[in-house]
Design a protein around this motif. Structure first.
Motif, PDB file in Angstrom:
ATOM      1  N   TYR A   3      41.203  39.476  48.507  1.00  0.00           N
ATOM      2  CA  TYR A   3      41.908  40.750  48.604  1.00  0.00           C
ATOM      3  C   TYR A   3      40.921  41.918  48.542  1.00  0.00           C
ATOM      4  CZ  TYR A   3      45.894  37.774  47.571  1.00  0.00           C
ATOM      5  OH  TYR A   3      46.840  36.777  47.616  1.00  0.00           O
ATOM      6  N   SER A  28      44.793  41.234  53.378  1.00  0.00           N
ATOM      7  CA  SER A  28      45.186  40.897  52.006  1.00  0.00           C
ATOM      8  C   SER A  28      44.739  42.025  51.089  1.00  0.00           C
ATOM      9  CB  SER A  28      44.552  39.576  51.569  1.00  0.00           C
ATOM     10  OG  SER A  28      44.915  38.538  52.456  1.00  0.00           O
ATOM     11  N   GLU A  30      45.052  44.148  47.269  1.00  0.00           N
ATOM     12  CA  GLU A  30      45.456  44.260  45.873  1.00  0.00           C
ATOM     13  C   GLU A  30      45.823  45.713  45.608  1.00  0.00           C
ATOM     14  OE1 GLU A  30      43.425  42.511  42.016  1.00  0.00           O
ATOM     15  OE2 GLU A  30      42.633  44.514  42.440  1.00  0.00           O
ATOM     16  N   GLN A  54      49.131  41.844  46.380  1.00  0.00           N
ATOM     17  CA  GLN A  54      49.207  41.479  44.973  1.00  0.00           C
ATOM     18  C   GLN A  54      49.153  42.785  44.184  1.00  0.00           C
ATOM     19  OE1 GLN A  54      49.996  38.573  44.116  1.00  0.00           O
ATOM     20  NE2 GLN A  54      49.305  37.256  45.770  1.00  0.00           N
ATOM     21  N   HIS A  56      48.190  45.020  40.642  1.00  0.00           N
ATOM     22  CA  HIS A  56      47.255  45.021  39.528  1.00  0.00           C
ATOM     23  C   HIS A  56      47.452  46.217  38.604  1.00  0.00           C
ATOM     24  CE1 HIS A  56      43.672  44.502  37.167  1.00  0.00           C
ATOM     25  NE2 HIS A  56      43.178  45.670  37.554  1.00  0.00           N
ATOM     26  N   THR A  97      55.282  39.017  46.327  1.00  0.00           N
ATOM     27  CA  THR A  97      53.966  38.674  45.797  1.00  0.00           C
ATOM     28  C   THR A  97      54.106  37.717  44.617  1.00  0.00           C
ATOM     29  OG1 THR A  97      53.784  40.434  44.152  1.00  0.00           O
ATOM     30  CG2 THR A  97      53.239  40.997  46.419  1.00  0.00           C
ATOM     31  N   ARG A  99      51.653  37.286  41.956  1.00  0.00           N
ATOM     32  CA  ARG A  99      50.859  37.530  40.745  1.00  0.00           C
ATOM     33  C   ARG A  99      50.902  39.003  40.347  1.00  0.00           C
ATOM     34  NH1 ARG A  99      47.500  34.638  44.232  1.00  0.00           N
ATOM     35  NH2 ARG A  99      46.841  32.569  43.560  1.00  0.00           N
ATOM     36  N   SER A 101      48.453  41.233  37.590  1.00  0.00           N
ATOM     37  CA  SER A 101      47.352  41.207  36.625  1.00  0.00           C
ATOM     38  C   SER A 101      47.260  42.545  35.905  1.00  0.00           C
ATOM     39  CB  SER A 101      46.030  40.893  37.341  1.00  0.00           C
ATOM     40  OG  SER A 101      45.791  41.787  38.410  1.00  0.00           O
ATOM     41  N   LEU A 194      42.007  36.742  34.603  1.00  0.00           N
ATOM     42  CA  LEU A 194      41.324  37.334  35.749  1.00  0.00           C
ATOM     43  C   LEU A 194      39.998  37.864  35.229  1.00  0.00           C
ATOM     44  CD1 LEU A 194      41.276  38.540  38.687  1.00  0.00           C
ATOM     45  CD2 LEU A 194      42.360  40.568  37.704  1.00  0.00           C
ATOM     46  N   GLY A 224      41.252  33.700  38.687  1.00  0.00           N
ATOM     47  CA  GLY A 224      40.952  34.756  39.644  1.00  0.00           C
ATOM     48  C   GLY A 224      39.778  35.604  39.197  1.00  0.00           C
ATOM     49  N   TYR A 256      42.279  33.448  44.269  1.00  0.00           N
ATOM     50  CA  TYR A 256      42.414  34.889  44.039  1.00  0.00           C
ATOM     51  C   TYR A 256      41.041  35.496  43.773  1.00  0.00           C
ATOM     52  CZ  TYR A 256      44.613  39.231  42.444  1.00  0.00           C
ATOM     53  OH  TYR A 256      45.033  40.533  42.327  1.00  0.00           O
ATOM     54  N   SER A 258      39.261  39.384  44.383  1.00  0.00           N
ATOM     55  CA  SER A 258      39.528  40.755  44.814  1.00  0.00           C
ATOM     56  C   SER A 258      38.233  41.554  44.869  1.00  0.00           C
ATOM     57  CB  SER A 258      40.510  41.436  43.854  1.00  0.00           C
ATOM     58  OG  SER A 258      40.733  42.779  44.251  1.00  0.00           O
TER      59      SER A 258
END
Length: 287
Positions: A3, A28, A30, A54, A56, A97, A99, A101, A194, A224, A256, A258
């Motif tokens: 991502y 992709s 985040e 995703q 965050h 999505t 996940r 985080s 993560l 991740g 995962y 990023s």
């Protein structure tokens, strides 16, 4: 999946940033930070057919900014932080999505404009009490997330050299491997880690431990990574290179990764994504 974070695009709503990244070939994304917009969820939904998202931490951005802190001993901050995560989980469902985080807690409630900078010393919450509050809240949220089909991931905090000096102690949770492991052992198995390699580099320097120990001690809960680089003194979200220190420690199959590099053109971010692809492929082949 690799991502690209929207966190480095300040002053713009996330849908506009996502559209720009899409035009550069990024598929992709985040979602992190960016500006509040009343129509943001609806605008992001329009991009779902072309993008995988995703979510965050401080996303979706609230109309009234605050610092998310699930370790706060201030009741109002704690309740607001729980509500933010509950909303983020709902947005995960809305955007399809899997996940969400978020950062580990703090032993104080920073002001919005103090994040990423030197935080003036002040009295801290009791560490044990803050850990208990954090574990209780995350456990509560894990049940909500599991029912929604969303996985929760906790990101390690970063203790800069300036803040280590200012406080003469560590005012943050989960900067080092031992505390990270101890907290994770008390959380539901559905909650994972993560690892931000840039945070890890700085915290290891400030606290005097070997950064690679985090990958070893916490290995079984790591699902991740956030990828960027810095000078070891502060988290500056600089681009990483082919010879970056962290490559040898990454799992090549967690699904995962990023790119959290800031203040770069989309074309540079695409190059960073390509480098991650190449390095992960080499790691896989060497196993």
């Amino acid at each position: 999946m690799i991502y690209v974070s929207t966190g480095g695009f300040r002053g713009r709503p996330a849908d506009a940033v996502a559209a720009e990244l899409l035009s550069a070939g990024v598929k992709s994304i985040e979602l992190s930070g960016c500006e509040y917009s009343e129509t943001l969820l609806e605008d992001l939904r329009l991009l779902v057919p072309e993008l995988e998202f995703q979510l965050h931490n401080y996303f979706p951005p609230p109309a009234d900014p605050f610092v998310l802190n699930l370790g706060s001993l201030d009741k109002q901050v704690g309740e607001r932080s729980i509500a933010h995560v509950e909303q983020a989980i709902q947005w995960c469902v809305e955007l399809g999505t899997s996940r969400y985080s978020f950062h580990a807690g703090f032993l104080l409630d920073p002001k919005v404009d103090e994040l990423g900078r030197r935080i003036p010393a002040r009295s801290l919450f009791n560490r044990d009490e803050s850990i208990e509050a954090f574990i209780s809240r995350v456990s509560q949220l894990a049940e909500i997330a599991e029912r929604a089909g969303v996985a929760l991931m906790i990101e390690n905090n970063v203790l800069s050299a300036n803040n280590a000096k200012e406080f003469a102690s560590n005012p943050l949770l989960m900067c080092d491997p031992e505390e990270s492991q101890n907290i994770m052992r008390r959380l539901p198995d559905s909650v994972t880690q993560l690892i931000d390699v840039a945070h890890l580099k700085v915290s290891a320097n400030s606290l005097g431990f070997k950064p690679e120990s985090m990958f070893d001690v916490c290995s079984e809960r790591i699902t991740g990574y956030h990828l960027s680089d810095n000078n070891g003194l502060e988290d500056s979200n600089k681009p990483f290179a082919d010879d970056a220190w962290f490559w040898r420690y990454l799992k090549p199959d967690v699904g995962y990764y990023s790119v959290e590099v800031y203040d770069c053109a989309p074309e540079v971010l695409v190059q960073q994504v390509d480098l991650v692809h190449s390095k992960l492929q080499k790691i896989s082949q060497s196993l």
